[in-house]
Design a protein around this motif. Sequence first.
Motif, short mmCIF file in Angstrom:
data_model
loop_
_atom_site.label_atom_id
_atom_site.label_comp_id
_atom_site.label_asym_id
_atom_site.label_seq_id
_atom_site.Cartn_x
_atom_site.Cartn_y
_atom_site.Cartn_z
N UNK A 1 0.83 -1.21 0.00
CA UNK A 1 0.00 0.00 0.00
C UNK A 1 0.87 1.26 0.00
N UNK A 2 2.06 1.17 0.60
CA UNK A 2 2.92 2.35 0.60
C UNK A 2 3.41 2.63 -0.81
N UNK A 3 3.73 1.55 -1.56
CA UNK A 3 4.18 1.73 -2.94
C UNK A 3 3.07 2.41 -3.75
N UNK A 4 1.83 1.95 -3.57
CA UNK A 4 0.75 2.55 -4.35
C UNK A 4 0.44 3.97 -3.87
N UNK A 5 0.63 4.22 -2.59
CA UNK A 5 0.44 5.58 -2.08
C UNK A 5 1.40 6.55 -2.76
N UNK A 6 2.66 6.12 -2.88
CA UNK A 6 3.67 6.99 -3.52
C UNK A 6 3.28 7.28 -4.96
N UNK A 7 2.81 6.24 -5.67
CA UNK A 7 2.43 6.43 -7.07
C UNK A 7 1.24 7.38 -7.18
N UNK A 8 0.27 7.22 -6.28
CA UNK A 8 -0.90 8.10 -6.40
C UNK A 8 -0.56 9.53 -5.95
N UNK A 9 0.35 9.66 -5.00
CA UNK A 9 0.80 11.00 -4.62
C UNK A 9 1.50 11.67 -5.79
N UNK A 10 2.37 10.92 -6.46
CA UNK A 10 3.08 11.46 -7.62
C UNK A 10 2.14 11.94 -8.69
N UNK A 11 1.04 11.19 -8.87
CA UNK A 11 0.10 11.55 -9.94
C UNK A 11 -0.70 12.80 -9.58
N UNK A 12 -0.63 13.24 -8.34
CA UNK A 12 -1.35 14.44 -7.95
C UNK A 12 -0.48 15.69 -8.01
N UNK A 13 0.76 15.52 -8.39
CA UNK A 13 1.66 16.68 -8.47
C UNK A 13 1.45 17.42 -9.79
N UNK A 14 1.71 18.70 -9.75
CA UNK A 14 1.55 19.52 -10.96
C UNK A 14 2.84 20.28 -11.23
N UNK A 15 2.93 20.81 -12.43
CA UNK A 15 4.08 21.66 -12.78
C UNK A 15 3.84 23.02 -12.13
N UNK A 16 4.82 23.56 -11.42
CA UNK A 16 4.62 24.86 -10.77
C UNK A 16 4.27 25.94 -11.77
N UNK A 17 3.49 26.90 -11.30
CA UNK A 17 3.16 28.03 -12.18
C UNK A 17 4.36 28.98 -12.23
N UNK A 18 4.25 29.97 -13.07
CA UNK A 18 5.35 30.91 -13.19
C UNK A 18 6.18 30.60 -14.42
N UNK A 19 7.19 31.41 -14.64
CA UNK A 19 7.95 31.26 -15.86
C UNK A 19 8.90 30.07 -15.78
N UNK A 20 8.75 29.18 -16.73
CA UNK A 20 9.61 28.00 -16.75
C UNK A 20 10.31 27.93 -18.10
N UNK A 21 11.53 27.39 -18.08
CA UNK A 21 12.19 27.14 -19.35
C UNK A 21 12.66 25.70 -19.38
N UNK A 22 13.13 25.30 -20.55
CA UNK A 22 13.57 23.92 -20.67
C UNK A 22 15.04 23.78 -20.33
#
Lengths: 430, 379
Positions: free
Chosen positions: A317-338
């Motif tokens: 369950x911890x492994x799946x928790x980490x995966x579902x937490x990761x899927x809830x992350x977003x790219x920060x707002x603001x100016x980003x470059x590559x």
Amino acid sequence: MPTCQRCEEPAVLTSRKQPFCKDCFIKFIRGKQRKVVQSLNIKDKIVDVLVPISFDLSNTSYVSFNNAIVLLDILINFSKSLYKSYFKITMLFLVTAESSANIKSFYTTLKERYQFTNIDIKILDLMAFIRNNESLYNINVHNNRATSFPSVHKFESFEDYISSITNTSTREDLLFNIHWTVIKIFAYLHNFPTVLYSNSMGNIATKILSNIVKGKGIEISQILEESQTLEIADDEKKQFSFQAFYPLKDVLNTEIFQYIKLLNLTDLLPSDLQRQYEIINDEETGSNNKILNVKTATLNQLINEYFNDLEKNGYSTIVSTVVSTGSKLAIPKGELKECPLCGFKMPGGASKWLDHITVNSPCEDGESPSPSSSENHNPQLSGNPLDICYGCLVSFDTAGEKFSWPIAEPVSMSEKEILNEYIISDDDDE
Amino acid sequence: MTNDEKTKTKKGNLKLCELCKSRKQAIKRPKNLQKICKECFYHVFETEIHQTIVSNNLFFPGEKVAIGASGGKDSTVLAYVLKLLNERYNYGLELVLLSIDEGIVGYRDDSLATVQRNKIQYNLPLEIVSYRDLYNWTMDEIVSCAGIRNSCTYCGVLRRQALDRGAAKLGINHVVTGHNADDMAETVLMNILRGDLARLENSTTICTKSSGSPIKRSKPFKYIYQKEIVLYAHYKKLDYFSTECTYAPEAFRGTARVLMKNLEKIRSSCITDIIYSGENLVLKEKKKRQQFKKKQNANGSKEPTEVEIRNDGSISLGKHGFKDGNRCTRCGYLSSNTICKACMLLEGLEKSKAKIMLENDGVTDGAAKLTRTLESLTF
Ligand SMILES: [Zn+2]
Ligand SMILES: [Zn+2]
């Protein structure tokens, strides 16, 4: 022997604390892919999917291959029965040497076993990536600063290139960056709308945590993002978009092993990997029994072992928790470059951030400093300053002086040609 | 290593500091493995803390600041360095040592003696607030009633309130604690492993404030490696109490700690790297996430609702929002509920004290259950 909770047949294995018979287990695993298949929205049309497989006979390619054959088995079965619709599967082998003979035999066995014709194979030599010497730059990281200048090193082979980096964790990062980039470029060149990565839940959890540990937390959402893009220099659209899925993201490492075992998918493995399979896997649990040496392990290996231990001890369950937490992350707002090295979006200013928390000047009171002190704490670097992401700054700090990277504008026509030149095998010659 | 050779040739076999090139190497910096002399180590250690304080505007001139002093190395070094920097850079702070006497026989007795000595050594006023005074319970009594397994839960809630209440009593609105980079990194990892979305984005915030509480808390050691604190205390011959709390941390935290130690062996920067990652973690917008949550709850999944303890012992008040001005009906402490967290825990204790003969099962809601599952985990 306990009975299967779903059908009362004798159970053959236990997964997630539930006893399963063979059929119910296979159904259970295949059922987990339904969501992904549905999201591909296939009704009556053929869906072109690209399934990348890293193949260089390293430990990670073994994992990649194992996962891929499970994914292929599931896709082919879906295609043949359940949905009355089908995939056209293209396997993309990323190779670092001439191992194509092995792969060809795998391809033949696969087609025979499934009696399935909608499957192609492409073999791509990673040498293509560093072939274009004009765009190859020497990257130097020192005192939290990166600089670049045209590379003077000629690399004979991909192995030669990779082995110029002695730090194994850094090499691991580099390989990932190359694979990630090459797959995107390939999808663009051949216009694949969908890429299916065969990473298991354990692989993804490892990737998430290792990104956190490597200062690349910002990449997590970009890796797991379903809609991926690639900037194109000389294409009118300027940008290529495709969908990316991880159909096995709900399948545990131990379940991958069980699945392979129950369906005798080992027969498909090239002989080298079959041997590796026998050595590495424990018959009972299907888990890796090697004990890692903390001093020589890479960061990913340590984290992978951590999750495998959790799985083995009934804490999946911890492994799946980490995966579902990761899927809830977003790219920060603001100016980003590559980032010019890894291609991921970054906020920039990593060097400054590091300067702020790490003082690099000597204590000047008391003893008078020696005359050399001023000249030394910021040695002059040759080349042009290069703003790279925090993760790359930290990782490539130990890359060594030969480290080179093709800093190119977004994918250009010449790269297109090179990649095509380096495709060893196509379905055409079948 | 070209750098090594350079420093070697200067004075024969004597290896010189990589920063000043004039004094003898004495320390390999745990943070970046730089080989430097003692003086340069003091310099970089103190200056890094100063830069953190300045760039985050932690203090204002004339501010009264309470240093949470446990007698341990982190808070002892914090007291020493803050006093030093306050004088060196004219912060204009009024510093006070604030100690909590939890009532743990053996551990606290000795550490309080250390704080008493620090008071004299650093010439700082000292205020001691005891659990007995505040809650009418000592930690030993709590443990004998609630069991050792829950000790960190209780201690976390009670200690935070104690520091805040102690500070309030002294008319101080700002408490600084000795939480270091290792603690920060551990918090980030734990939040990822536990899927603690409520705290994920703020895992690495340098200043925290419980909603409704007037007391601000900050962590000037946010970017300082634990090992460097040990080295600093050692070379400066600071007087601290080195025994760990007798109630050891839960086992699951322990496994994450072991993992982190091993990772640090491979790449020394990884504690800093984890903090950098933590500072850049952003969650998707709520709308999408709530749909996800619903699904999760349907599966009977965990959703931490009860007592949420941060690594620094602070508690989160949950997402129900805080109605300002509410006070606990029992103790009058600021609280979003009719009864504050501490009183709630203590009330539970009173009950279980009455039923002490029954099997003690503690709290049984989702979060506690998950924590318990995690606690039994050792490998
Ligand atoms: Zn990068
Ligand atoms: Zn020095």
